[in-house]
Design an enzyme around this catalytic site. Sequence first.
Site, PDB file in Angstrom:
ATOM      1  N   GLU A   7     -23.369   8.252  20.547  1.00 20.70           N
ATOM      2  CA  GLU A   7     -22.051   7.678  20.805  1.00 20.70           C
ATOM      3  C   GLU A   7     -22.083   6.684  21.959  1.00 20.70           C
ATOM      4  OE1 GLU A   7     -19.757   8.013  18.716  1.00 20.70           O
ATOM      5  OE2 GLU A   7     -20.735   9.590  17.569  1.00 20.70           O
ATOM      6  N   PRO A  47       0.830  -1.217   0.000  1.00 18.57           N
ATOM      7  CA  PRO A  47       0.000   0.000   0.000  1.00 18.57           C
ATOM      8  C   PRO A  47       0.857   1.257   0.000  1.00 18.57           C
ATOM      9  CG  PRO A  47      -0.654  -1.539   1.746  1.00 18.57           C
ATOM     10  CD  PRO A  47       0.661  -2.011   1.215  1.00 18.57           C
TER      11      PRO A  47
END
Length: 603
Positions: free
Chosen positions: A426, A205
């Site tokens: 959250e 990558p």
Amino acid sequence: MNEVKPPKKSLLYYYAIVLLVVMLFNFLAMPWMAERQIREVDYNTFVSMVESAQVGQAEIQEQDNRILFTDKDGNTVYKTAMVPDADLTKRLLEAGVSTTGVEIEQTSLLVSLLGWILPLVVFIALGQFMSRKMMQKMGGPNAMAFGKSNAKVYVKSSEGIKFADVAGEDEAKENLQEIVDYLHDPTRYKEIGASMPKGVLLVGPPGTGKTLLAKAVAGEASVPFFSMSGSEFVEMFVGMGASKVRDLFKQAKEKAPCIVFIDEIDAIGKKRDGQLGGNDEREQTLNQLLTEMDGFEGNTGVIILAATNRPESLDPALTRPGRFDRRVPVELPDLKGREDILRVHARKIKVEGDVDYNRIARMASGASGAELANIVNEAALRAVRNGRDRATQADLEESIEVVIAGYQKKNAIMTDHEKRIVACHEIGHALVAAKQTNSAPVQKITIVPRTSGALGYTMQVEEGNHYLMSKEEIENKIATFTGGRAAEEVVFGSVTTGASNDIEQATKLARAMITRYGMSRDFDMVALETVNNQYLGGDASLACSPDTAAEVDRQVVELVKKQHEKAVRILRENREKLDQLSDFLYEKETITGETFMSILNAE
């Protein structure tokens, strides 16, 4: 400050200038030059020449108030001013002078030649000038270097990059150490009859250190290092790239033993499809590269290193044994690799002595070497902004959040209702994760808006390296993604747009379970999706019939819906803790995983 250069003018601009010059020459210079060839006399001379039969032709130009006439032989042109003369016509007729009214103005041979030749000379000179400029632009300051290689040559110095400067890629360094040993002492290999690989392909990558590894090989081997990008071979004219390849290998053979490094080789090494209208320049460059790699023996001391993050696009003739014999994967670093990379880059800045690099490495799961370097640099910048001369643990942790979610938005002001929804959202994620087994522990929960657009996020950190995921773990992860939306439904009875990213991630995981991981009872171990560009995002495309694709969609919806219902059930069973934790997060805005778990486990 960089000088602001004026924009370059196009070729059309210069041709327009030349055309204007030619027009001015024809309309102004030519008549003036023609006038210079006419002799001017007074009217009495004209009358006396007529009476003595010395005039051949005459033209009366009343508009210009002049008379043009020639001598008897027509070799010389005269002009005189007109005066009132009633007998002029009679006098001309008696003398037998032709007055047909035809323009008798004559131009000399020199003027005629200049009218034709001068524009041609100007155009040829302009063409030579533009050609020279183009050659200098494409071939460097020397116009004759049009097909020369412009590879950068690095020779090992006392400050050269070594393997010790590259961390987190132990397997890749072990593979490349053999190349270094060969360049140091090739006789051991020649005695047994072994030859080194002609080419080594570094695959991985972006940001994992492929170019850094290549420079470290050159630094360890103390040999010249030719560095060139694949895009630098591609030129506007067919054949120039091939010429650069020839010149590069010629230089390499002269300086052997040496290393030739071609970065982003996929720019010239893509598969040849043979279709009409293909890139002839790129294919000729590739053909020349293939020829050059076959044109020298394995023991000449020239080692070719190349890097790419698109190995599937390379031509099979380039990757076959005998050319690039060895492929070295340069993958994203594991936990220990991330910790080592952080320590290497931390040596470049001043840090406190109590920094826990293992904790930072666990928080930066999935980060590449370049991203880890950026994290360390962001920590140093944050320390300077806060007036400190050393980076702390808090600086490094905050820099991870900056890289992941962006900077905190200082001017973002949410209403109390929106803030309560985000806090509930959250806590929904964190609570669903905590009430399931095989889920990563919660590290941090915040509702501070970030520049990436996130109004808050829940950070989960794995305890160690995690290479495999079971079906149950993926399902739990999908349920965690849906926990935010489920919390909104349980507490407020409505939904918002805040779950868009959660929906995308949950759908992506569910589709991968069915199409790639073989976790569907109906499709069993059948691959229904192919992954392209695995190192550049891993875009997937379905490889099945429309009916099968419809069935895949149905199962994806069913799977996500099932986990969503599980998340709703968990939150309803723990509604009291959901409200308590949401209120606490609403007040504090940011809480740690330890605080979250202490409140959750408190009676």
